[in-house]
Design a protein around this motif. Structure first.
Motif, PDB file in Angstrom:
ATOM      1  N   PHE A   1      -3.680  -0.655   3.283  1.00 52.21           N
ATOM      2  CA  PHE A   1      -3.425   0.456   4.214  1.00 52.21           C
ATOM      3  C   PHE A   1      -2.132   1.229   3.872  1.00 52.21           C
TER       4      PHE A   1
ATOM      5  N   GLY B   1       0.080   0.726   1.415  1.00 50.90           N
ATOM      6  CA  GLY B   1       0.169   0.997  -0.021  1.00 50.90           C
ATOM      7  C   GLY B   1      -0.646   2.227  -0.418  1.00 50.90           C
TER       8      GLY B   1
ATOM      9  N   ILE C   1       2.608  -0.981  12.030  1.00 51.39           N
ATOM     10  CA  ILE C   1       2.296   0.328  11.462  1.00 51.39           C
ATOM     11  C   ILE C   1       0.800   0.592  11.669  1.00 51.39           C
TER      12      ILE C   1
ATOM     13  N   LEU D   1       4.068  -4.398  -1.686  1.00 47.60           N
ATOM     14  CA  LEU D   1       3.439  -4.445  -0.358  1.00 47.60           C
ATOM     15  C   LEU D   1       2.267  -5.411  -0.299  1.00 47.60           C
ATOM     16  N   ALA D   2       1.927  -6.039  -1.414  1.00 43.21           N
ATOM     17  CA  ALA D   2       0.774  -6.944  -1.400  1.00 43.21           C
ATOM     18  C   ALA D   2       1.110  -8.203  -0.603  1.00 43.21           C
TER      19      ALA D   2
ATOM     20  N   SER E   1       9.026  -6.438   4.444  1.00 42.05           N
ATOM     21  CA  SER E   1       9.069  -7.574   5.362  1.00 42.05           C
ATOM     22  C   SER E   1       8.487  -7.131   6.704  1.00 42.05           C
TER      23      SER E   1
HETATM   24  P1  NAD Z   1      -3.097  -4.537   3.907  1.00 39.75           P
HETATM   25  O1  NAD Z   1      -3.695  -5.874   4.141  1.00 39.75           O
HETATM   26  O2  NAD Z   1      -3.912  -3.324   4.212  1.00 39.75           O
HETATM   27  O3  NAD Z   1      -2.586  -4.423   2.407  1.00 39.75           O
HETATM   28  C1  NAD Z   1      -2.158  -5.538   1.664  1.00 39.75           C
HETATM   29  C2  NAD Z   1      -2.882  -5.467   0.324  1.00 39.75           C
HETATM   30  O4  NAD Z   1      -2.449  -6.578  -0.479  1.00 39.75           O
HETATM   31  C3  NAD Z   1      -4.413  -5.599   0.453  1.00 39.75           C
HETATM   32  O5  NAD Z   1      -5.059  -4.449  -0.093  1.00 39.75           O
HETATM   33  C4  NAD Z   1      -4.744  -6.862  -0.331  1.00 39.75           C
HETATM   34  O6  NAD Z   1      -5.955  -6.783  -1.061  1.00 39.75           O
HETATM   35  C5  NAD Z   1      -3.540  -6.951  -1.267  1.00 39.75           C
HETATM   36  N1  NAD Z   1      -3.400  -8.312  -1.765  1.00 39.75           N
HETATM   37  C6  NAD Z   1      -3.397  -9.460  -1.046  1.00 39.75           C
HETATM   38  N2  NAD Z   1      -3.311 -10.521  -1.865  1.00 39.75           N
HETATM   39  C7  NAD Z   1      -3.259 -10.031  -3.132  1.00 39.75           C
HETATM   40  C8  NAD Z   1      -3.204 -10.623  -4.403  1.00 39.75           C
HETATM   41  N3  NAD Z   1      -3.163 -11.957  -4.545  1.00 39.75           N
HETATM   42  N4  NAD Z   1      -3.182  -9.837  -5.507  1.00 39.75           N
HETATM   43  C9  NAD Z   1      -3.249  -8.475  -5.375  1.00 39.75           C
HETATM   44  N5  NAD Z   1      -3.299  -7.856  -4.171  1.00 39.75           N
HETATM   45  C10 NAD Z   1      -3.316  -8.622  -3.075  1.00 39.75           C
HETATM   46  O7  NAD Z   1      -1.724  -4.517   4.730  1.00 39.75           O
HETATM   47  P2  NAD Z   1      -0.764  -3.317   5.133  1.00 39.75           P
HETATM   48  O8  NAD Z   1      -0.884  -3.129   6.583  1.00 39.75           O
HETATM   49  O9  NAD Z   1      -0.946  -2.174   4.211  1.00 39.75           O
HETATM   50  O10 NAD Z   1       0.646  -4.024   4.853  1.00 39.75           O
HETATM   51  C11 NAD Z   1       1.398  -3.808   3.660  1.00 39.75           C
HETATM   52  C12 NAD Z   1       2.620  -4.710   3.682  1.00 39.75           C
HETATM   53  O11 NAD Z   1       3.427  -4.431   4.831  1.00 39.75           O
HETATM   54  C13 NAD Z   1       2.303  -6.199   3.741  1.00 39.75           C
HETATM   55  O12 NAD Z   1       3.220  -6.891   2.947  1.00 39.75           O
HETATM   56  C14 NAD Z   1       2.506  -6.546   5.199  1.00 39.75           C
HETATM   57  O13 NAD Z   1       2.835  -7.911   5.365  1.00 39.75           O
HETATM   58  C15 NAD Z   1       3.654  -5.620   5.564  1.00 39.75           C
HETATM   59  N6  NAD Z   1       3.682  -5.339   7.005  1.00 39.75           N
HETATM   60  C16 NAD Z   1       2.688  -4.557   7.559  1.00 39.75           C
HETATM   61  C17 NAD Z   1       2.729  -4.292   8.920  1.00 39.75           C
HETATM   62  C18 NAD Z   1       1.676  -3.437   9.589  1.00 39.75           C
HETATM   63  O14 NAD Z   1       1.798  -3.189  10.782  1.00 39.75           O
HETATM   64  N7  NAD Z   1       0.668  -2.952   8.886  1.00 39.75           N
HETATM   65  C19 NAD Z   1       3.766  -4.813   9.724  1.00 39.75           C
HETATM   66  C20 NAD Z   1       4.732  -5.600   9.119  1.00 39.75           C
HETATM   67  C21 NAD Z   1       4.695  -5.838   7.753  1.00 39.75           C
END
Ligand code: NAD
Length: 328
Positions: free
Chosen positions: A12, A14, A178, A70-71, A116
């Motif tokens: 999302f 990323g 987010i 961000l993964a 984070s």
């Molecule tokens: P998301 O799950 O949409 O994106 C994370 C991506 O990481 C996914 O596309 C997934 O396929 C990829 N991924 C997971 N394991 C992997 C691996 N082994 N190799 C390659 N890719 C891998 O999450 P998001 O909402 O876009 O969050 C992005 C970052 O921000 C994350 O680190 C999350 O912990 C952090 N975060 C997000 C929020 C939020 O509200 N969305 C809040 C706090 C922190």
């Protein structure tokens, strides 16, 4: 030209970040386990690979100046608070971060961004829904309420340790809920705003939606474009963080449900059911980011929710049309 790697670019935030970096003129390599499900990626290269694998990471960091990491193995409350995924969440995300730093540093990467989370904040400061405390320094003594939060705290420290010992620059942000279009909205990993939009979109006017808990728990939510703007300001600054990137517009989950119903023009009953909840109250504290980067969210929650609801409702309609076509 600055060559950038975005880990988690099929996800999302990323996905939105890649679009922004391309608009700014960067050369972008994207890496993820999967391609983006909801939008084509404008990245110059998209590597589908597992970042737990050191060989994959050694390959994707080659020739890169800046890494946005961000993964992560993550999802909403239904995923990270059920306890069923704890070992995977800790192992998978820590391995990605260990690999990214180790092989990135060896390959000459100069700067790392690390995402984070507000989930690192101690549970004991978030029991009063009206007065949660999430200022950056309140992270210690540490007591996150999930293993997801513990891994994030460990990895924050790992990035800062590499900065101290290996002459690289790091920037660490703690995201607070987010949300926006082109994120997970169904399947078990979706977070509250997308889940709420889906439930309201699926319900007939006059019907009912289910909410986990009594709905009195509080949160704040930040629209994804605002998040990406804050990330870029942090990267352009001399400030390493950790710093909150979130909104201070706190709302109860019942309030969020009502807002989505208003946007959808539907009048629905709320049925409260048991479910994984997380802390009782959480809100971003933006004093530090405002002082250091002059940043604050520019638009109200409602505006972002309108765009998100419209997108989720479209997805939901497309999915129902497909299953109807499949059934006939
Ligand atoms: P998301 O799950 O949409 O994106 C994370 C991506 O990481 C996914 O596309 C997934 O396929 C990829 N991924 C997971 N394991 C992997 C691996 N082994 N190799 C390659 N890719 C891998 O999450 P998001 O909402 O876009 O969050 C992005 C970052 O921000 C994350 O680190 C999350 O912990 C952090 N975060 C997000 C929020 C939020 O509200 N969305 C809040 C706090 C922190």
């Amino acid at each position: 030209m600055n060559r950038v790697l975005v880990n988690g670019a099929g996800g999302f935030i990323g996905g939105h970040l890649v679009k922004r970096l391309k608009r700014e003129g960067f050369w972008v390599r994207a890496a993820d386990l999967k391609r983006h499900e909801y939008a084509p990626s404008p990245a110059d290269e998209f590597v589908v690979g597992d970042l737990r694998d050191p060989d994959v990471v050694a390959e994707v960091v080659r020739g890169i100046d800046t890494v946005y990491q961000l993964a992560a193995d993550m999802g909403g409350a239904g995923y990270i608070f059920s306890g069923e995924h704890d070992a995977d969440v800790m192992h998978n995300s820590a391995t990605i971060n260990l690999n990214t730093l180790e092989y990135g540093t060896r390959a000459g990467v100069r700067r790392f961004f690390y995402s984070s989370s507000a989930c690192i904040y101690p549970e004991y400061n978030q029991r009063d829904p009206d007065n949660p405390k999430c200022s950056e320094e309140s992270a210690y003594p540490a007591a996150p309420d999930s293993e997801y939060g513990w891994e994030k705290l460990f990895s924050e420290r790992l990035y800062l340790a590499y900065q101290r010992n290996y002459n690289v620059e790091v920037r660490v942000a703690r995201f607070h809920n987010i949300f926006g279009p082109e994120g997970t909205w169904t399947g078990g990993k979706e977070k509250a705003p997308a889940a709420m939009c889906r439930k309201v979109a699926e319900a007939m006017d006059g019907g009912e939606i289910e909410i986990w808990g009594d709905g009195q728990q509080t949160r704040s939510f930040l629209y994804v474009d605002e998040c990406v703007e804050a990330i870029q300001r942090l990267m352009a600054s001399e400030f390493s963080g950790p710093v909150n990137i979130g909104s201070q517009e706190m709302i109860t989950i019942n309030g969020l449900a009502q807002l989505v119903m208003d946007i959808a023009g539907k009048d629905l009953r709320i049925r409260h059911i048991p479910g994984p909840l997380g802390v009782r109250g959480r809100n971003s504290d933006n004093q530090l980011i405002s002082a250091r980067l002059g940043w604050a969210p520019s638009r109200p929650l409602r505006e972002g929710l309108e765009k998100t609801y419209e997108w989720v409702a479209e997805q939901q309609e497309a999915l129902s049309a497909m299953s109807l076509a499949g059934a006939s």
